[in-house]
Scaffold this active site. Structure first.
Site: not given
Length: 315
Positions: A56, A123
């Site tokens: 992110y 992820h």
């Protein structure tokens, strides 16, 4: 605030949780002081689970969150971060090797200013599905590396995340029992898509806790409409826009209804939303602590009609 255990982990988390992607300026330019205030508002509002990733903002979200966490006692929150998906200088990268996963955990702890990660996730495993070794590499290499860190006391629990529920199921079926302790799935328990409920029996039968994310379906369920980058097909975008307009006419913002619906299933431990605006954080917490208007939920889903459960590929 309702608190529910994530599977067998013993971590009882708030039914609405804080996703820190916004702190990485993923959706808009953000200021650090406002981001710090957003995290503090979440904790003060009863949220005790924070999720982030090195991906992110290409490490920015973890760095900013680390600054915010300096102000908050460690026993006030459970922290989740991820391995496998990264980026630098605007370029996305993926590396699901055991070596990189191990390095990434220690790098994340340094950015976050902590010495222990409560939950570490692989992820968006669907990207490894397209790489050499496929999902089997997650089973054979990524997860064992994280389990080794768990044995050392560096991380508390191990999970996997993905948009595609079938990928989560496949990895669980091909892993040693108990390896995967939680799953994080997004955009599949919201007003326009409730596919996650079809998999709850499977996850529960394996003792695996479920975390939901993106109650607004990445912007589909908003009055302002989807961002340009949204991958949803046009008929779904148009159906959700009609639903949003109807909610506006009823004086009940679709964002409010969407948050309330997404936290309504007690079989889901928690639902993640993200905002770097402390006022938005407080508003979402207030909404999440209210029962939705179920008549309006039914009407919205009727408007969405045959576009319900229409999904897309991750990006």
């Amino acid at each position: 605030m309702r608190y529910t255990a994530i599977g067998k982990t013993g971590m009882e988390i708030s039914h609405i949780c804080f996703g820190a992607s916004s702190l990485g300026s993923v959706f808009r330019a953000t200021k650090e002081n406002e981001s710090y205030a957003a995290v503090e508002a979440a904790i003060e509002g009863g949220i005790n689970f924070i999720d982030v990733s090195p991906y992110y903002g290409h490490y920015k979200a973890e760095t900013v969150l680390g600054g915010a966490l300096k102000r908050i006692p460690r026993d006030k929150y459970f922290l989740s971060t991820k391995v496998g998906r990264y980026g630098k200088d605007g370029v996305n990268t993926w590396d699901y090797s055991g070596k990189r996963a191990t390095e990434s955990v220690y790098e994340s702890m340094e950015r976050l200013g902590i010495d222990y990660i409560d939950l570490i996730n692989v992820h968006d495993i669907e990207f490894q599905a397209a790489l050499p070794g496929g999902l089997q590499k997650v089973v054979d290499e990524t997860l064992p590396a994280l389990v080794e860190l768990k044995k050392k006391g560096v991380v508390g629990h191990v999970g996997i995340t993905d948009l595609q529920l079938e990928n989560l199921k496949w990895v669980i079926e091909h892993s040693e029992p108990g390896t995967v302790e939680s799953v994080l799935n997004f955009c599949h328990f919201c007003l326009n898509d409730d596919k996650l409920v079809d998999f709850l029996d499977f996850f529960e039968s394996h003792g695996i806790g479920v975390i939901n994310a993106s109650p607004l379906s990445m912007g589909l369920l908003t009055e302002r409409g989807v961002p340009d980058w949204h991958p949803a097909p046009r008929p779904l975008v148009e159906a959700c826009a009609k639903a949003a307009a109807y909610c506006h006419e009823q004086g009940y913002p679709i964002e409010k209804l969407a948050v309330q619906y997404s936290v309504s299933n007690p079989r889901i431990a928690g639902t993640l939303f993200s905002s770097a605006n402390p006022d938005n954080v407080k508003r979402n917490i207030a909404w999440a602590n209210e029962e939705p208007d179920w008549t309006l939920v039914e009407k919205v889903q009727q408007i969405i009609g045959d576009q319900k459960r229409v999904s897309w590929a991750n990006s």
